[in-house]
Design a protein around this motif. Sequence first.
Motif, mmCIF file in Angstrom:
data_model
loop_
_atom_site.group_PDB
_atom_site.id
_atom_site.type_symbol
_atom_site.label_atom_id
_atom_site.label_comp_id
_atom_site.label_asym_id
_atom_site.label_seq_id
_atom_site.Cartn_x
_atom_site.Cartn_y
_atom_site.Cartn_z
ATOM 1 N N GLY A 1 16.101 4.788 12.937
ATOM 2 C CA GLY A 1 16.165 3.819 11.848
ATOM 3 C C GLY A 1 15.032 2.838 11.988
ATOM 4 O O GLY A 1 14.150 2.995 12.832
ATOM 5 N N SER B 1 29.691 1.791 18.676
ATOM 6 C CA SER B 1 29.402 1.590 17.260
ATOM 7 C C SER B 1 28.697 2.815 16.677
ATOM 8 O O SER B 1 27.767 3.350 17.270
ATOM 9 C CB SER B 1 28.524 0.353 17.067
ATOM 10 O OG SER B 1 28.114 0.241 15.720
ATOM 11 N N ASP C 1 27.262 2.814 13.473
ATOM 12 C CA ASP C 1 26.140 2.416 12.626
ATOM 13 C C ASP C 1 24.918 1.918 13.398
ATOM 14 O O ASP C 1 23.793 2.273 13.070
ATOM 15 C CB ASP C 1 26.579 1.325 11.646
ATOM 16 C CG ASP C 1 27.617 1.839 10.670
ATOM 17 O OD1 ASP C 1 27.588 3.038 10.353
ATOM 18 O OD2 ASP C 1 28.465 1.043 10.240
ATOM 19 N N ASP C 2 25.127 1.079 14.378
ATOM 20 C CA ASP C 2 23.992 0.496 15.101
ATOM 21 C C ASP C 2 24.264 0.501 16.603
ATOM 22 O O ASP C 2 24.090 -0.500 17.286
ATOM 23 C CB ASP C 2 23.687 -0.910 14.601
ATOM 24 C CG ASP C 2 24.815 -1.900 14.854
ATOM 25 O OD1 ASP C 2 25.936 -1.466 15.150
ATOM 26 O OD2 ASP C 2 24.558 -3.118 14.768
ATOM 27 N N LYS D 1 28.965 -2.498 20.965
ATOM 28 C CA LYS D 1 27.841 -1.745 20.399
ATOM 29 C C LYS D 1 27.742 -0.333 20.980
ATOM 30 O O LYS D 1 27.236 0.568 20.336
ATOM 31 C CB LYS D 1 26.530 -2.501 20.599
ATOM 32 C CG LYS D 1 26.430 -3.706 19.681
ATOM 33 C CD LYS D 1 25.068 -4.296 19.630
ATOM 34 C CE LYS D 1 24.048 -3.480 18.960
ATOM 35 N NZ LYS D 1 23.893 -3.572 17.533
ATOM 36 N N GLU E 1 20.577 5.470 17.566
ATOM 37 C CA GLU E 1 20.214 6.134 16.316
ATOM 38 C C GLU E 1 18.768 5.849 15.929
ATOM 39 O O GLU E 1 18.162 4.903 16.391
ATOM 40 C CB GLU E 1 21.139 5.658 15.179
ATOM 41 C CG GLU E 1 22.611 5.859 15.458
ATOM 42 C CD GLU E 1 23.007 7.311 15.632
ATOM 43 O OE1 GLU E 1 22.424 8.176 14.965
ATOM 44 O OE2 GLU E 1 23.904 7.580 16.450
ATOM 45 N N ASP F 1 14.811 -0.225 13.174
ATOM 46 C CA ASP F 1 14.651 -0.858 14.486
ATOM 47 C C ASP F 1 13.995 0.091 15.477
ATOM 48 O O ASP F 1 13.113 -0.296 16.239
ATOM 49 C CB ASP F 1 15.998 -1.328 15.037
ATOM 50 C CG ASP F 1 16.486 -2.605 14.364
ATOM 51 O OD1 ASP F 1 15.698 -3.246 13.647
ATOM 52 O OD2 ASP F 1 17.652 -2.953 14.563
ATOM 53 N N ARG G 1 18.843 2.280 22.208
ATOM 54 C CA ARG G 1 19.333 2.341 20.830
ATOM 55 C C ARG G 1 19.672 3.796 20.536
ATOM 56 O O ARG G 1 18.849 4.677 20.758
ATOM 57 C CB ARG G 1 18.269 1.831 19.863
ATOM 58 C CG ARG G 1 17.970 0.356 20.027
ATOM 59 C CD ARG G 1 16.744 -0.086 19.222
ATOM 60 N NE ARG G 1 16.344 -1.410 19.620
ATOM 61 C CZ ARG G 1 15.515 -1.679 20.639
ATOM 62 N NH1 ARG G 1 14.995 -0.712 21.351
ATOM 63 N NH2 ARG G 1 15.215 -2.927 20.938
#
Length: 168
Positions: free
Chosen positions: A85, A58, A60-61, A55, A83, A87, A81
């Motif tokens: 979005g 990663s 995307d997420d 992750k 990015e 979440d 986290r």
Amino acid sequence: MSLLVRPSVGLYTAWREAYEEWGDGLHEDGFGLLETDDVRSSEGFREFVDRLSAKESSVDDGATFRWIVEDGKVLGGIALRHESGRDVDVLGHVGYGLRPSARGRGLAVKALREMLGVAQARGMNRVLLCSFVDNVPSVKTIERCGGVLDGIVTTSRGEVGRYTIMAR
């Protein structure tokens, strides 16, 4: 010396000790643990650690996971986290948790400050954190690290304060 370390299969026994202290069914914020993770077997634990490591790169997420470790003992976890979005809007950029026996020593403040440095190194200047307003220790941790309350939202689980911290 850093308080935060990358997840590692070498910490299996120490991590399991922390996990057992939390007890079954309780949510360990910051560990990135999913219901589908089999952390009771060494092979399942290796897959869990591999997933967390993947992750970090990663697109995307993406997320950075670190374990809060002192003297070889896993005391908790913290996650960033990468990015924005859904979440992040609901959970914030950072989630953290300490095993019950490690609470009240200022470790969450130290870990959050260290993770804010990781956020800054990733080019994140503004970090969102969310906490239930009745979770006084978490609110104090966020405020001690420079968190400014942006507002309170009502969710099905209670009122959540949304805080912004400018990464230094």
